[in-house]
Write a protein that holds these residues in place. Structure first.
Motif, PDB file in Angstrom:
ATOM      1  N   ASP A 135       0.846  -1.065   0.220  1.00  0.00           N
ATOM      2  CA  ASP A 135      -0.142   0.091  -0.048  1.00  0.00           C
ATOM      3  C   ASP A 135       0.925   1.071   0.021  1.00  0.00           C
ATOM      4  N   ASP A 136       0.150   2.416  -0.139  1.00  0.00           N
ATOM      5  CA  ASP A 136       1.099   3.707  -0.127  1.00  0.00           C
ATOM      6  C   ASP A 136       0.990   4.405   1.342  1.00  0.00           C
ATOM      7  N   GLU A 137       0.305   3.928   2.212  1.00  0.00           N
ATOM      8  CA  GLU A 137       0.194   4.562   3.616  1.00  0.00           C
ATOM      9  C   GLU A 137       1.319   4.971   4.251  1.00  0.00           C
ATOM     10  N   SER A 138       2.626   4.127   4.169  1.00  0.00           N
ATOM     11  CA  SER A 138       3.683   4.240   4.617  1.00  0.00           C
ATOM     12  C   SER A 138       4.875   5.129   3.740  1.00  0.00           C
ATOM     13  N   TRP A 139       4.329   5.586   2.776  1.00  0.00           N
ATOM     14  CA  TRP A 139       5.457   6.420   2.181  1.00  0.00           C
ATOM     15  C   TRP A 139       5.642   7.624   2.835  1.00  0.00           C
ATOM     16  N   SER A 140       4.970   8.244   3.267  1.00  0.00           N
ATOM     17  CA  SER A 140       5.670   9.505   3.865  1.00  0.00           C
ATOM     18  C   SER A 140       6.444   9.145   5.001  1.00  0.00           C
ATOM     19  N   ARG A 141       6.207   8.175   5.821  1.00  0.00           N
ATOM     20  CA  ARG A 141       7.084   7.793   7.008  1.00  0.00           C
ATOM     21  C   ARG A 141       8.551   7.142   6.099  1.00  0.00           C
ATOM     22  N   ILE A 142       8.403   6.735   5.155  1.00  0.00           N
ATOM     23  CA  ILE A 142       9.600   6.155   4.496  1.00  0.00           C
ATOM     24  C   ILE A 142      10.388   7.421   4.319  1.00  0.00           C
ATOM     25  N   ILE A 143       9.788   8.434   3.589  1.00  0.00           N
ATOM     26  CA  ILE A 143      10.509   9.657   3.181  1.00  0.00           C
ATOM     27  C   ILE A 143      11.180  10.078   4.439  1.00  0.00           C
ATOM     28  N   GLN A 144      10.438  10.074   5.422  1.00  0.00           N
ATOM     29  CA  GLN A 144      11.225  11.004   6.663  1.00  0.00           C
ATOM     30  C   GLN A 144      12.276  10.090   7.244  1.00  0.00           C
TER      31      GLN A 144
END
Length: 304
Positions: A140-149
């Motif tokens: 899914d895409d839900e973790s993408w923002s955390r991955i970037i951080q």
């Protein structure tokens, strides 16, 4: 053109024989990347791939695939001490099921706490600079923002993003919204990767994201090895040039691989991409796939 052009690593295809033939026929690329290195103790094959003597005049970045921080340091130290490599790339993008099953490549994105600790260790202990090639998630895409951080916490030289999830493989459309999120939120130099098959594809990317550092192409260059030259404003490559390129690869494989079957396997894999440039491509590829000897292959090439 200020954006750099990178050739994506493809296991079994873009090795040093391919790279040397490419530079001879089409000129240099800003960066080549090795197919991934996964052994703590470099294998003979990995040593050949990374040996600067086999990559003259080529800007080559070794790519490492592991989920063990100590192994990453061991591999990167070996590449530095043996061959002088001052930068490596960390593979968090491979979607292969066999790789993901071992929680490597894009599969490492399943557990971000473990990934964070891994990155903390390698950036604290590595002697070399590190870039990352990544997918945007697993299912899914839900973790993408955390991955970037998480990536933002570390001094990457560059972040190469293929905006698909692992589960997508190479199917469906790339998710440009996810790349936009990274473009807005990442503090790193960005490289775009994914579905750049034509000059128009390239132009759409750099017009939308004029400040990215580079564009990486893989299958687009295998199908049209002259793509980078077209991006630079040159004419489309001729079939004569393509055949000269393929012949250089063929001769290179014949020097280092024993047995007709093994050489033919390599060439058939390449022709699976490149036959689209010739008349009656399906018929041509079918005849090449039927080859059981180098003599039969040579006969087809002579006819072409």
């Amino acid at each position: 053109m200020s954006n750099k052009l990178y050739l994506a690593p493809m296991e079994g295809i873009t090795g040093y024989i391919f790279r040397n033939a490419y530079v001879k026929n089409f000129g240099p690329v800003d960066r080549f990347f090795t197919p991934f290195i996964a052994n703590k103790d470099l294998s003979n094959k990995e040593i050949r791939e990374c040996n600067p003597d086999n990559n003259p005049g080529i800007c080559l970045i070794p790519q490492i695939l592991t989920n063990k921080a100590e192994d990453f340091i061991s591999i990167s130290n070996s590449l530095y001490s043996r061959f002088g490599y001052e930068e490596v790339n960390f593979n968090l993008g491979c979607p292969s099921g066999t790789v993901v099953a071992k929680n490597r490549g894009a599969g490492f994105l399943k557990d971000l706490d473990i990934l964070d600790r891994f990155l903390d260790y390698i950036f604290a202990n590595a002697k070399v600079r590190i870039s990352i090639k990544t997918r945007t998630g697993v299912t899914d895409d839900e973790s993408w923002s955390r991955i970037i951080q998480i990536y933002n916490k570390y001094p990457l030289t560059e972040l190469i993003i293929h905006p698909r999830r692992q589960i997508d493989g190479y199917k469906g459309s790339v998710n440009m919204e996810n790349f936009t999120t990274a473009h807005n939120d990442s503090r790193h130099l960005l490289c775009y990767n994914g579905d750049v098959n034509t000059v128009d594809d390239y132009n759409r990317i750099i017009n939308r994201y004029p400040n990215i550092n580079a564009v990486m192409c893989g299958r687009g260059v295998l199908s049209n090895p002259g793509l980078f030259n077209e991006i630079k404003g040159e004419d489309r490559v001729t079939n004569e040039k393509l055949l000269a390129f393929l012949n250089d690869i063929y001769l290179g494989y014949r020097e280092v691989i024993s047995g007709d079957t093994n050489v033919l396997y390599k060439m058939k894999e390449l022709w699976g991409f490149m036959c689209v440039n010739f008349e009656n491509p399906h018929k041509l590829y079918k005849s090449i796939k039927k080859c059981q000897s180098l003599k039969a292959y040579d006969s087809i090439m002579k006819a072409l």
